[in-house]
Write a protein that holds these residues in place. Structure first.
Motif, mmCIF file in Angstrom:
data_model
loop_
_atom_site.group_PDB
_atom_site.id
_atom_site.type_symbol
_atom_site.label_atom_id
_atom_site.label_comp_id
_atom_site.label_asym_id
_atom_site.label_seq_id
_atom_site.Cartn_x
_atom_site.Cartn_y
_atom_site.Cartn_z
ATOM 1 N N ARG A 36 -82.476 -22.041 -5.912
ATOM 2 C CA ARG A 36 -83.142 -20.636 -6.303
ATOM 3 C C ARG A 36 -82.255 -19.562 -5.726
ATOM 4 O O ARG A 36 -81.943 -18.714 -6.397
ATOM 5 N N ALA A 37 -81.881 -19.840 -4.664
ATOM 6 C CA ALA A 37 -80.871 -18.940 -3.667
ATOM 7 C C ALA A 37 -79.835 -18.396 -4.412
ATOM 8 O O ALA A 37 -79.424 -17.256 -4.436
ATOM 9 N N ALA A 38 -79.216 -19.539 -4.714
ATOM 10 C CA ALA A 38 -77.972 -19.380 -5.735
ATOM 11 C C ALA A 38 -77.932 -18.460 -6.933
ATOM 12 O O ALA A 38 -77.178 -18.035 -7.354
ATOM 13 N N CYS A 39 -79.247 -18.990 -7.710
ATOM 14 C CA CYS A 39 -79.465 -18.267 -8.763
ATOM 15 C C CYS A 39 -79.813 -16.686 -8.599
ATOM 16 O O CYS A 39 -79.351 -15.789 -9.281
ATOM 17 N N VAL A 40 -80.457 -16.307 -7.652
ATOM 18 C CA VAL A 40 -80.606 -14.907 -7.139
ATOM 19 C C VAL A 40 -79.497 -14.052 -6.844
ATOM 20 O O VAL A 40 -79.299 -13.082 -7.037
ATOM 21 N N ASN A 41 -78.562 -14.932 -6.145
ATOM 22 C CA ASN A 41 -77.121 -14.274 -5.594
ATOM 23 C C ASN A 41 -76.661 -14.126 -7.015
ATOM 24 O O ASN A 41 -75.482 -13.072 -7.033
ATOM 25 N N GLY A 42 -76.595 -14.752 -8.214
ATOM 26 C CA GLY A 42 -75.773 -14.678 -9.404
ATOM 27 C C GLY A 42 -76.529 -13.608 -9.971
ATOM 28 O O GLY A 42 -75.581 -12.613 -10.431
ATOM 29 N N ILE A 43 -77.892 -13.368 -9.905
ATOM 30 C CA ILE A 43 -78.341 -12.182 -10.482
ATOM 31 C C ILE A 43 -77.766 -10.854 -9.857
ATOM 32 O O ILE A 43 -77.494 -9.808 -10.374
ATOM 33 N N GLU A 44 -77.680 -10.963 -8.279
ATOM 34 C CA GLU A 44 -77.266 -9.735 -7.639
ATOM 35 C C GLU A 44 -75.665 -9.383 -7.918
ATOM 36 O O GLU A 44 -75.308 -8.428 -7.910
ATOM 37 N N SER A 45 -75.065 -10.533 -8.052
ATOM 38 C CA SER A 45 -73.697 -10.176 -8.451
ATOM 39 C C SER A 45 -73.570 -9.561 -9.777
ATOM 40 O O SER A 45 -72.571 -8.539 -10.055
ATOM 41 N N VAL A 46 -74.181 -9.999 -10.858
ATOM 42 C CA VAL A 46 -74.220 -9.175 -12.118
ATOM 43 C C VAL A 46 -74.751 -7.804 -11.951
ATOM 44 O O VAL A 46 -73.936 -6.867 -12.539
ATOM 45 N N ARG A 47 -75.880 -7.625 -11.179
ATOM 46 C CA ARG A 47 -76.187 -6.183 -10.726
ATOM 47 C C ARG A 47 -75.156 -5.222 -10.258
ATOM 48 O O ARG A 47 -75.073 -4.158 -10.589
ATOM 49 N N ARG A 48 -74.182 -5.855 -9.283
ATOM 50 C CA ARG A 48 -73.232 -5.226 -8.711
ATOM 51 C C ARG A 48 -72.196 -4.798 -9.431
ATOM 52 O O ARG A 48 -71.402 -3.842 -9.505
ATOM 53 N N THR A 49 -71.638 -5.994 -10.287
ATOM 54 C CA THR A 49 -70.350 -5.787 -10.958
ATOM 55 C C THR A 49 -70.534 -5.327 -12.483
ATOM 56 O O THR A 49 -69.444 -4.938 -12.853
ATOM 57 N N ALA A 50 -71.446 -5.595 -13.156
ATOM 58 C CA ALA A 50 -71.599 -5.205 -14.692
ATOM 59 C C ALA A 50 -71.109 -3.759 -14.797
ATOM 60 O O ALA A 50 -70.479 -3.431 -15.823
ATOM 61 N N PRO A 51 -71.570 -2.798 -14.107
ATOM 62 C CA PRO A 51 -71.208 -1.390 -14.519
ATOM 63 C C PRO A 51 -69.581 -1.345 -14.483
ATOM 64 O O PRO A 51 -69.369 -0.216 -15.245
ATOM 65 N N GLU A 52 -69.009 -2.172 -13.784
ATOM 66 C CA GLU A 52 -67.598 -1.932 -13.769
ATOM 67 C C GLU A 52 -66.707 -2.798 -14.469
ATOM 68 O O GLU A 52 -65.564 -2.922 -14.568
ATOM 69 N N ALA A 53 -67.429 -3.830 -15.085
ATOM 70 C CA ALA A 53 -66.889 -4.644 -16.139
ATOM 71 C C ALA A 53 -66.104 -4.139 -17.200
ATOM 72 O O ALA A 53 -66.552 -3.222 -17.756
ATOM 73 N N ALA A 54 -65.019 -4.685 -17.262
ATOM 74 C CA ALA A 54 -64.011 -4.252 -18.401
ATOM 75 C C ALA A 54 -64.413 -4.998 -19.785
ATOM 76 O O ALA A 54 -65.051 -6.096 -19.728
ATOM 77 N N LEU A 55 -64.261 -4.392 -20.858
ATOM 78 C CA LEU A 55 -64.437 -5.109 -22.180
ATOM 79 C C LEU A 55 -62.979 -5.786 -22.694
ATOM 80 O O LEU A 55 -62.068 -4.858 -22.782
ATOM 81 N N ASP A 56 -63.182 -6.933 -22.744
ATOM 82 C CA ASP A 56 -61.888 -7.576 -23.369
ATOM 83 C C ASP A 56 -62.351 -8.186 -24.676
ATOM 84 O O ASP A 56 -62.867 -9.166 -24.859
ATOM 85 N N ASP A 57 -61.611 -7.301 -25.736
ATOM 86 C CA ASP A 57 -61.922 -7.606 -26.957
ATOM 87 C C ASP A 57 -60.771 -8.159 -27.763
ATOM 88 O O ASP A 57 -59.784 -7.707 -27.921
ATOM 89 N N SER A 58 -60.999 -9.746 -27.906
ATOM 90 C CA SER A 58 -60.127 -10.346 -28.574
ATOM 91 C C SER A 58 -59.549 -9.872 -30.043
ATOM 92 O O SER A 58 -58.388 -10.364 -30.336
ATOM 93 N N GLU A 59 -60.333 -9.087 -30.387
ATOM 94 C CA GLU A 59 -59.872 -8.550 -31.961
ATOM 95 C C GLU A 59 -59.029 -7.485 -31.996
ATOM 96 O O GLU A 59 -58.630 -7.029 -32.876
#
Length: 60
Positions: A36-59
């Protein structure tokens, strides 16, 4: 209603999280985590990095 992260266990007993929108629609599902701790860490990672995530559009 705001979006939320929902933690659950799959059939194999691993933890996963889903990102669920206010209307109840699931828009993302995580990989399997062994604790469960690793899952919570995964959530926190998404919260931290998603606003800066680039869009990689293969089309493009």
């Amino acid at each position: 209603m705001a979006s939320r992260f929902v933690i659950s266990r799959d059939a194999a007993g691993a933890y996963r999280f889903r990102l669920v929108m206010g209307n109840g629609q699931t828009i993302a599902v995580s990989e399997a985590f062994t604790s469960r701790a690793a899952c919570v860490n995964g959530i926190e990672s998404v919260r931290r990095t998603a606003p800066e995530a680039a869009l990689d559009d293969s089309e493009l």
